[in-house]
Design a protein around this motif. Sequence first.
Motif, PDB file in Angstrom:
ATOM      1  N   THR A  19      29.168  67.979  44.348  1.00 50.39           N
ATOM      2  CA  THR A  19      28.160  68.821  43.459  1.00 50.39           C
ATOM      3  C   THR A  19      28.589  69.975  42.453  1.00 50.39           C
ATOM      4  O   THR A  19      28.059  70.186  41.718  1.00 50.39           O
ATOM      5  CB  THR A  19      26.945  69.205  44.283  1.00 50.39           C
ATOM      6  N   GLU A  20      29.908  70.265  42.860  1.00 49.67           N
ATOM      7  CA  GLU A  20      30.407  71.291  42.010  1.00 49.67           C
ATOM      8  C   GLU A  20      31.080  70.776  40.791  1.00 49.67           C
ATOM      9  O   GLU A  20      32.139  70.196  40.466  1.00 49.67           O
ATOM     10  CB  GLU A  20      31.533  72.134  42.825  1.00 49.67           C
ATOM     11  N   GLN A  21      30.246  71.088  39.520  1.00 51.39           N
ATOM     12  CA  GLN A  21      30.937  70.383  38.482  1.00 51.39           C
ATOM     13  C   GLN A  21      32.114  71.117  37.719  1.00 51.39           C
ATOM     14  O   GLN A  21      32.939  70.409  37.346  1.00 51.39           O
ATOM     15  CB  GLN A  21      29.871  70.718  37.335  1.00 51.39           C
ATOM     16  N   GLU A  70      35.444  68.783  36.652  1.00 47.98           N
ATOM     17  CA  GLU A  70      35.886  69.175  35.325  1.00 47.98           C
ATOM     18  C   GLU A  70      37.440  69.456  35.344  1.00 47.98           C
ATOM     19  O   GLU A  70      38.297  69.063  34.746  1.00 47.98           O
ATOM     20  CB  GLU A  70      34.939  69.887  34.626  1.00 47.98           C
TER      21      GLU A  70
END
Length: 286
Positions: free
Chosen positions: A203-205, A209
């Motif tokens: 869930t940690e974008q 990225e």
Amino acid sequence: MNATLHHAQALLATGRPEQALTELSRLPANEVTGSFAMQLRCAALSRLDRWAEVGDAARAGLAANGPDPGLLLWLGRSEHEAGRDPQAERALLDGLAMAPEDVDLLCAYADLCAAAGQLDKAGKLVDLAAARAPQAPVVYATRIQLAHARGDDREAQRISREFVGAHPENPVAHALLGGTSAARGHVDAAYEGFRQAAAARPTEQLFAESAMELRVARHPLMRPLRPILRFGALKTWLVAVALIIGLRAIGLPVLGGLLGFVWLAYCVYSWVVPPLVRKWVMRSWR
């Protein structure tokens, strides 16, 4: 512990701050402003970078519960994020007056001192925290930040490896190893760090990225560009220009011209290839 608080804490631990906030909103009115509930709210809001709301929640908790080291910690952090360092220092010192051995408060104050350039003071604070909890994640993270502030990327990477060794399940440890490895131009190690962080906390974008960008950087066609990734475009350019001028100055204009041509081709390569590789990698990433 209240079942709702326990569930919110579990959601936060697994990287789901928005769901944790939803869970906290279900608390009865007489428990909403409890110290632990407000600390969880602050932690969840901080994960979402909603620092103004962190400060509001910390103040509301202090108003409802009186002086509390945990809430003063969040107030200090929120004031620091807002650029109000004197107020941040006051909150952290008030917290430390109540809990002088609190590792989180010591590390938060060390971060504040490091940001102000007080590196010796920050180092002493980290040493105090490490003496009490040498393997606490917050101690590792603060030691890494302090090493960066001192310009010692090698030491930051070394501490990051220790952090992963002590807490192999911690996604932040892997992300920090990824970041410190990237700072030293170790692209493969950096990618592996962020890949594991993204896998542990999908869930940690930012983790995802960063892993994607490093997947681009480790593509074989990007290997010639690693000096730029390691030293930066400006330093690489200055070295190339110095070599070209130096060859001409010592009477080797042909070699200087040849190097100039190679450098021009290298620049064109650095402009054209990365966007094409990124497009290809992103297509396969999906």
